[in-house]
Design a protein around this motif. Structure first.
Motif, PDB file in Angstrom:
ATOM      1  N   ILE A   6       0.903  -1.008   0.097  1.00  0.00           N
ATOM      2  CA  ILE A   6       0.041  -0.035   0.015  1.00  0.00           C
ATOM      3  C   ILE A   6       1.119   1.269   0.039  1.00  0.00           C
ATOM      4  CG2 ILE A   6      -0.352  -0.059   2.691  1.00  0.00           C
ATOM      5  CD1 ILE A   6      -3.165   1.126   2.054  1.00  0.00           C
ATOM      6  N   ILE A   7       0.863   2.157  -1.075  1.00  0.00           N
ATOM      7  CA  ILE A   7       1.695   3.250  -1.116  1.00  0.00           C
ATOM      8  C   ILE A   7       0.781   4.371  -1.005  1.00  0.00           C
ATOM      9  CG2 ILE A   7       3.139   4.307  -2.953  1.00  0.00           C
ATOM     10  CD1 ILE A   7       3.332   1.878  -4.353  1.00  0.00           C
ATOM     11  N   THR A   8       1.130   5.354   0.180  1.00  0.00           N
ATOM     12  CA  THR A   8       0.573   6.367   0.261  1.00  0.00           C
ATOM     13  C   THR A   8       1.193   7.559  -0.163  1.00  0.00           C
ATOM     14  OG1 THR A   8       1.886   6.862   2.458  1.00  0.00           O
ATOM     15  CG2 THR A   8      -0.047   5.474   2.742  1.00  0.00           C
ATOM     16  N   VAL A   9       0.308   8.268  -0.981  1.00  0.00           N
ATOM     17  CA  VAL A   9       1.178   9.472  -1.767  1.00  0.00           C
ATOM     18  C   VAL A   9       0.937  10.956  -1.099  1.00  0.00           C
ATOM     19  CG1 VAL A   9       1.442  10.600  -4.108  1.00  0.00           C
ATOM     20  CG2 VAL A   9       0.788   8.119  -3.868  1.00  0.00           C
ATOM     21  N   ASP A  10       1.713  11.711  -0.658  1.00  0.00           N
ATOM     22  CA  ASP A  10       1.632  13.183  -0.157  1.00  0.00           C
ATOM     23  C   ASP A  10       0.917  12.852   1.122  1.00  0.00           C
ATOM     24  OD1 ASP A  10       2.917  14.310  -2.027  1.00  0.00           O
ATOM     25  OD2 ASP A  10       1.410  14.508  -3.116  1.00  0.00           O
ATOM     26  N   GLN A  15      -1.528  11.682   9.888  1.00  0.00           N
ATOM     27  CA  GLN A  15      -2.308  10.341   9.401  1.00  0.00           C
ATOM     28  C   GLN A  15      -1.434   9.303   9.133  1.00  0.00           C
ATOM     29  OE1 GLN A  15      -5.339  10.925   6.030  1.00  0.00           O
ATOM     30  NE2 GLN A  15      -5.271  13.286   6.630  1.00  0.00           N
ATOM     31  N   VAL A  16      -0.150   9.477   9.133  1.00  0.00           N
ATOM     32  CA  VAL A  16       0.869   8.472   8.804  1.00  0.00           C
ATOM     33  C   VAL A  16       0.530   7.349   9.896  1.00  0.00           C
ATOM     34  CG1 VAL A  16       3.279   7.608   8.778  1.00  0.00           C
ATOM     35  CG2 VAL A  16       2.278   9.756   7.625  1.00  0.00           C
ATOM     36  N   THR A  17       0.803   7.562  11.055  1.00  0.00           N
ATOM     37  CA  THR A  17       0.480   6.629  12.406  1.00  0.00           C
ATOM     38  C   THR A  17      -0.725   5.919  12.019  1.00  0.00           C
ATOM     39  OG1 THR A  17       1.585   8.102  13.902  1.00  0.00           O
ATOM     40  CG2 THR A  17       0.312   6.228  14.593  1.00  0.00           C
ATOM     41  N   GLN A  18      -1.885   6.540  11.664  1.00  0.00           N
ATOM     42  CA  GLN A  18      -3.067   5.457  11.515  1.00  0.00           C
ATOM     43  C   GLN A  18      -3.109   4.682  10.281  1.00  0.00           C
ATOM     44  OE1 GLN A  18      -6.724   7.359   9.439  1.00  0.00           O
ATOM     45  NE2 GLN A  18      -7.622   7.053  11.236  1.00  0.00           N
ATOM     46  N   PHE A  19      -2.308   5.101   9.165  1.00  0.00           N
ATOM     47  CA  PHE A  19      -1.995   3.801   8.017  1.00  0.00           C
ATOM     48  C   PHE A  19      -0.893   3.016   8.374  1.00  0.00           C
ATOM     49  CE2 PHE A  19      -4.686   6.627   5.565  1.00  0.00           C
ATOM     50  CZ  PHE A  19      -5.288   5.834   4.844  1.00  0.00           C
ATOM     51  N   VAL A  20      -0.220   3.365   9.324  1.00  0.00           N
ATOM     52  CA  VAL A  20       0.887   2.167   9.675  1.00  0.00           C
ATOM     53  C   VAL A  20       0.145   1.061  10.457  1.00  0.00           C
ATOM     54  CG1 VAL A  20       2.769   1.608  11.468  1.00  0.00           C
ATOM     55  CG2 VAL A  20       2.865   3.789   9.961  1.00  0.00           C
ATOM     56  N   HIS A  21      -0.799   1.543  11.108  1.00  0.00           N
ATOM     57  CA  HIS A  21      -1.532   0.703  12.029  1.00  0.00           C
ATOM     58  C   HIS A  21      -2.514  -0.115  10.982  1.00  0.00           C
ATOM     59  CE1 HIS A  21      -4.116  -0.918  15.149  1.00  0.00           C
ATOM     60  NE2 HIS A  21      -5.353  -0.311  14.845  1.00  0.00           N
ATOM     61  N   ILE A  22      -3.167   0.474  10.054  1.00  0.00           N
ATOM     62  CA  ILE A  22      -3.971  -0.158   8.941  1.00  0.00           C
ATOM     63  C   ILE A  22      -3.266  -1.230   8.298  1.00  0.00           C
ATOM     64  CG2 ILE A  22      -5.116   0.328   6.944  1.00  0.00           C
ATOM     65  CD1 ILE A  22      -6.194   2.865   8.035  1.00  0.00           C
ATOM     66  N   SER A  23      -1.981  -0.677   7.909  1.00  0.00           N
ATOM     67  CA  SER A  23      -1.243  -1.687   6.763  1.00  0.00           C
ATOM     68  C   SER A  23      -0.973  -2.817   7.614  1.00  0.00           C
ATOM     69  CB  SER A  23       0.016  -0.909   6.502  1.00  0.00           C
ATOM     70  OG  SER A  23       0.878  -0.224   7.324  1.00  0.00           O
ATOM     71  N   ASN A  24      -0.685  -2.865   9.045  1.00  0.00           N
ATOM     72  CA  ASN A  24      -0.296  -4.039   9.591  1.00  0.00           C
ATOM     73  C   ASN A  24      -1.559  -5.037   9.738  1.00  0.00           C
ATOM     74  OD1 ASN A  24       2.342  -3.243  10.393  1.00  0.00           O
ATOM     75  ND2 ASN A  24       1.969  -1.826  11.976  1.00  0.00           N
ATOM     76  N   LEU A  25      -2.588  -4.341  10.140  1.00  0.00           N
ATOM     77  CA  LEU A  25      -3.803  -5.006  10.256  1.00  0.00           C
ATOM     78  C   LEU A  25      -4.294  -5.720   9.158  1.00  0.00           C
ATOM     79  CD1 LEU A  25      -6.193  -2.400  12.206  1.00  0.00           C
ATOM     80  CD2 LEU A  25      -4.855  -4.848  13.230  1.00  0.00           C
ATOM     81  N   LEU A  26      -4.017  -5.049   8.026  1.00  0.00           N
ATOM     82  CA  LEU A  26      -4.415  -5.944   6.811  1.00  0.00           C
ATOM     83  C   LEU A  26      -3.112  -6.590   6.137  1.00  0.00           C
ATOM     84  CD1 LEU A  26      -6.466  -3.011   4.976  1.00  0.00           C
ATOM     85  CD2 LEU A  26      -7.334  -4.977   6.194  1.00  0.00           C
ATOM     86  N   ILE A  31       4.385   1.647   2.037  1.00  0.00           N
ATOM     87  CA  ILE A  31       5.562   2.679   1.365  1.00  0.00           C
ATOM     88  C   ILE A  31       5.004   4.032   1.236  1.00  0.00           C
ATOM     89  CG2 ILE A  31       6.817   2.978  -0.809  1.00  0.00           C
ATOM     90  CD1 ILE A  31       6.597  -0.241  -1.158  1.00  0.00           C
ATOM     91  N   GLN A  32       5.954   4.961   1.804  1.00  0.00           N
ATOM     92  CA  GLN A  32       5.289   6.302   1.913  1.00  0.00           C
ATOM     93  C   GLN A  32       6.197   7.120   0.883  1.00  0.00           C
ATOM     94  OE1 GLN A  32       4.905   8.319   5.717  1.00  0.00           O
ATOM     95  NE2 GLN A  32       5.567   6.295   6.830  1.00  0.00           N
ATOM     96  N   CYS A  33       5.538   8.084  -0.115  1.00  0.00           N
ATOM     97  CA  CYS A  33       6.020   8.918  -1.201  1.00  0.00           C
ATOM     98  C   CYS A  33       5.523   9.984  -1.416  1.00  0.00           C
ATOM     99  CB  CYS A  33       6.401   7.825  -2.574  1.00  0.00           C
ATOM    100  SG  CYS A  33       4.942   7.851  -3.321  1.00  0.00           S
ATOM    101  N   HIS A  34       6.118  10.908  -1.936  1.00  0.00           N
ATOM    102  CA  HIS A  34       5.481  12.139  -2.619  1.00  0.00           C
ATOM    103  C   HIS A  34       5.135  12.123  -3.918  1.00  0.00           C
ATOM    104  CE1 HIS A  34       6.555  14.292   0.956  1.00  0.00           C
ATOM    105  NE2 HIS A  34       7.675  13.981   0.562  1.00  0.00           N
ATOM    106  N   SER A  35       4.331  12.694  -4.598  1.00  0.00           N
ATOM    107  CA  SER A  35       3.488  12.614  -5.867  1.00  0.00           C
ATOM    108  C   SER A  35       4.521  12.755  -6.931  1.00  0.00           C
ATOM    109  CB  SER A  35       2.421  13.671  -6.206  1.00  0.00           C
ATOM    110  OG  SER A  35       3.102  14.987  -5.938  1.00  0.00           O
ATOM    111  N   GLU A  36       5.658  13.262  -6.800  1.00  0.00           N
ATOM    112  CA  GLU A  36       6.637  13.526  -7.919  1.00  0.00           C
ATOM    113  C   GLU A  36       7.548  12.483  -8.031  1.00  0.00           C
ATOM    114  OE1 GLU A  36       8.191  15.995  -4.145  1.00  0.00           O
ATOM    115  OE2 GLU A  36       6.248  15.567  -5.294  1.00  0.00           O
ATOM    116  N   ASN A  37       7.588  11.468  -6.792  1.00  0.00           N
ATOM    117  CA  ASN A  37       8.333  10.067  -6.893  1.00  0.00           C
ATOM    118  C   ASN A  37       7.631   8.893  -7.040  1.00  0.00           C
ATOM    119  OD1 ASN A  37      10.394  11.816  -6.150  1.00  0.00           O
ATOM    120  ND2 ASN A  37      10.057  11.664  -3.933  1.00  0.00           N
ATOM    121  N   ILE A  38       6.257   8.775  -7.443  1.00  0.00           N
ATOM    122  CA  ILE A  38       5.736   7.822  -7.539  1.00  0.00           C
ATOM    123  C   ILE A  38       6.008   6.724  -8.769  1.00  0.00           C
ATOM    124  CG2 ILE A  38       3.279   6.778  -8.342  1.00  0.00           C
ATOM    125  CD1 ILE A  38       1.931   9.159  -7.459  1.00  0.00           C
TER     126      ILE A  38
END
Length: 208
Positions: A6-10, A15-26, A31-38
């Protein structure tokens, strides 16, 4: 390592902590990145891995930022839009742009998990109202390219009026539905024409 990414963009820090939790549960690799680096991030992933990645795009100003998303990117993988506030018109725009799901930033973890699970199952996750409006408008309108540009130039109230116009309502009906005067509706319509350089309702439908 889990099988799917699961790749979060910008994604904002809050909200990062929440998605860390979500990714672990699922059981997803986060992977975190910015739009210019997708593109670089996707190129760096194992080429032999044929699993579709889930990309979660955060849009602070959706109608403006959406135009910058590579259309070719949206043709592959699974895409979720997350933004501060959703309207039906905005949901329809995400559907027509090729997204599989949209979320509000303040949605609960449970709601977000359920939406991601739907996307993993290759299903879309939008409100029934947005899906119904998209289907009805798809029968009538050949393209949403100009529609997104028109919405990006207008205010939330003007977008609301645009939605009612595209649904075929007259100024009188719009005034009744929104509880405002007919003169106020006409003023908003004229502002829409001025901002978009559109001259009349017929041209508004043709361009949309």
């Amino acid at each position: 390592m889990f099988e799917q990414n699961i790749i979060t963009v910008d994604l904002p820090e809050d909200q990062v902590t929440q998605f860390v939790h979500i990714s672990n549960l699922l059981e997803l690799n986060l992977i975190q990145c910015h739009s210019e680096n997708i593109s670089n991030v996707l190129d760096a992933l194992e080429p032999s891995n044929k699993t579709m990645h889930i990309l979660v795009h955060h849009f602070e100003a959706p109608l403006i930022s959406l135009e910058k998303v590579d259309g070719e990117l949206l043709k592959s993988h699974l895409h979720i839009a997350i933004c501060p506030k959703l309207t039906t018109e905005l949901e329809v725009t995400f559907i027509s742009s090729g997204f599989h799901c949209n979320m509000q930033a303040d949605d609960s973890v449970v709601d977000k998990i359920n939406s991601i699970k739907q996307v993993q199952a290759k299903e879309i996750s939008f409100s029934h109202k947005a899906i119904s409006r998209y289907v009805l408008q798809k029968k009538r309108l050949p393209s949403f390219t100009n529609r997104t540009k028109i919405l990006a130039l207008t205010t939330k109230k003007e977008q609301q009026i645009l939605g009612l116009i595209w649904d075929g309502h007259s100024n009188e009906e719009i005034a009744h539905k929104l509880g405002i005067s007919i003169n106020t509706v006409k003023m908003h319509v004229q502002n829409i024409y001025k901002k978009t350089k559109i001259k009349n309702r017929g041209q508004l439908f043709a361009l949309a």
